[in-house]
Write an enzyme that holds these catalytic residues in place. Structure first.
Site, mmCIF file in Angstrom:
data_model
loop_
_atom_site.group_PDB
_atom_site.id
_atom_site.type_symbol
_atom_site.label_atom_id
_atom_site.label_comp_id
_atom_site.label_asym_id
_atom_site.label_seq_id
_atom_site.Cartn_x
_atom_site.Cartn_y
_atom_site.Cartn_z
ATOM 1 N N ARG A 27 0.829 -1.209 0.000
ATOM 2 C CA ARG A 27 0.000 0.000 0.000
ATOM 3 C C ARG A 27 0.868 1.267 0.000
ATOM 4 N NH1 ARG A 27 -3.730 -0.420 4.661
ATOM 5 N NH2 ARG A 27 -4.320 -2.507 4.019
ATOM 6 N N ARG A 31 -3.321 6.665 1.115
ATOM 7 C CA ARG A 31 -3.885 7.878 1.698
ATOM 8 C C ARG A 31 -2.948 8.629 2.638
ATOM 9 N NH1 ARG A 31 -9.546 5.706 3.932
ATOM 10 N NH2 ARG A 31 -8.304 3.824 4.169
ATOM 11 N N ARG A 40 -6.874 11.279 -5.957
ATOM 12 C CA ARG A 40 -8.120 10.555 -5.704
ATOM 13 C C ARG A 40 -9.314 11.509 -5.734
ATOM 14 N NH1 ARG A 40 -9.527 6.116 -0.990
ATOM 15 N NH2 ARG A 40 -11.773 6.395 -1.028
ATOM 16 N N ASP A 77 -7.040 -2.898 -7.110
ATOM 17 C CA ASP A 77 -7.707 -3.450 -5.937
ATOM 18 C C ASP A 77 -7.856 -4.943 -6.136
ATOM 19 O OD1 ASP A 77 -10.419 -4.144 -4.302
ATOM 20 O OD2 ASP A 77 -9.381 -2.430 -3.422
ATOM 21 N N TYR A 154 -14.962 -12.380 0.219
ATOM 22 C CA TYR A 154 -15.725 -11.186 -0.151
ATOM 23 C C TYR A 154 -16.939 -11.547 -1.005
ATOM 24 C CZ TYR A 154 -12.164 -7.927 1.578
ATOM 25 O OH TYR A 154 -11.311 -7.208 2.368
#
Length: 355
Positions: A27, A31, A40, A77, A154
């Site tokens: 990652r 952010r 973003r 992702d 998921y």
């Protein structure tokens, strides 16, 4: 052979001699970087960011402009595959990913098909090609996918979960249905990663984020064998180079010996296992990637440097170590602490590679 100015990361994955321990971070485009947040915001949403190759390229390169990292990782992702299977991925504001149509009925599971990545996941492949051009041989590019089991979690739950009750209930009551999901998903992941390699990914990684919540018997039936199938079916060479393969099961330290035999070149470790002990357990079968606790990056530069040195010292002398975090970087990480980490690893690791 494509020319790479810095192939230290690829050589370390293949346990070849390197001058220092290479470092990249899970990652690393995220952010915690103000420039990422700006891109973003411009994209409008996380999914639009993933699905716009020019923007995915931009954010992939952002951490490399700040830090002397030894690899780039494709910005995408893990849930792109189930989205391409028609499950309807969306991100609710302030929440994690969710699916509009999770797998709840037997007919839906039986109808599941592996998507053609050149068709349904073209935007990812275009991003791989564009990132490779932008990198211009500076460092290698890592492609990746979620593991079949993690994707299945998921797909059945419809979102992230603390307990994975729906998935585990299906696993124990209808193992045949879960095996069918895993079968189809294994084909999808294999095709997807091979397409990424063809488009220029120089190493690939499978993220088994949720395999660690299984019992040993379940892990050895429902997670590891499917990753082994993927490893056996991946393209081994591209552009005249070996394409190394990394597997990472978060919480998988209990099964390290089994994971090391799955056909990967390197095994990622979370922070709950000592990397020196892990090295003694697997010997020279595989390279090891890891495994600093990412929470350290929320503290002081001194603590970051000290803990980075401790991980290097634990692995010790020799080759086959790729320095990384034990999981993804926190969005609250001060960017300057990442610089301390990268610079410390590069400076302090040279002593462990000297003859």
């Amino acid at each position: 052979m494509s020319h790479l100015k810095n192939d230290t990361f690829l050589r370390a994955l293949l346990r070849q001699p390197t001058e220092y321990t290479p470092v990249w971070l899970m990652r690393q485009a995220g952010r915690y970087l103000p420039e990422y947040c700006a891109t973003r915001a411009r994209a409008g949403s996380f999914l639009d960011l993933c699905k716009t190759p020019a923007l995915a390229t931009e954010v992939t390169l952002q951490p490399l402009a700040r830090y002397d990292l030894d690899a780039a990782i494709l910005f995408s992702d893990i849930l792109t595959i189930p989205d391409a299977m028609g499950l309807g991925l969306y991100f609710a504001e302030g929440e994690g990913p969710k699916f509009e149509r999770p797998l709840a009925e037997e007919w839906a599971i039986r109808d599941l098909k592996a998507p053609d990545p050149h068709d349904h996941l073209r935007y990812v492949l275009d991003a791989v090609s564009e990132i490779r051009r932008a990198l211009d041989g500076s460092v290698p590019l890592i492609g990746f996918s979620g593991s079949p089991f993690t994707l299945a979690c998921y797909m059945v739950e419809g979102e992230g979960s603390d307990s994975y009750t729906k998935l585990k209930t299906l696993m124990y009551s209808r193992p045949d249905l879960l095996h069918h999901i895993l079968d189809v998903t294994t084909t999808a992941v294999t095709d997807y990663l091979n397409a990424q390699i063809e488009c220029g990914a120089q190493a690939v990684m499978v993220f088994d984020s949720w395999g660690g919540m299984l019992s040993q018997a379940a892990y050895l039936e429902f997670s590891l064998p499917y990753m082994a199938r993927i490893m056996a079916a991946l393209k081994r060479e591209n552009e005249g180079r070996t394409v190394p393969r990394i597997v990472f099961t978060k919480g998988g330290g209990l099964w390290l010996e089994d994971i090391a035999r799955c056909g990967a070149d390197a095994v990622g470790l979370d922070w709950t296992i000592d990397i020196g002990a892990a090295r003694r357990r697997v010997g020279d079968q595989v390279a090891l990637q890891g495994n600093l606790d990412p929470t350290i990056l929320l503290t002081t530069p001194e603590a970051v440097a000290a803990e980075s040195k401790r991980v290097l010292a634990s692995f010790g002398h020799g080759h086959g170590h790729v320095f990384n975090l034990g999981h993804g970087i926190s969005q609250f990480t001060p960017p300057d602490n990442v610089r301390v980490l990268v610079d410390t690893v590069h400076a302090e690791s040279r002593q462990y590679h000297a003859d």
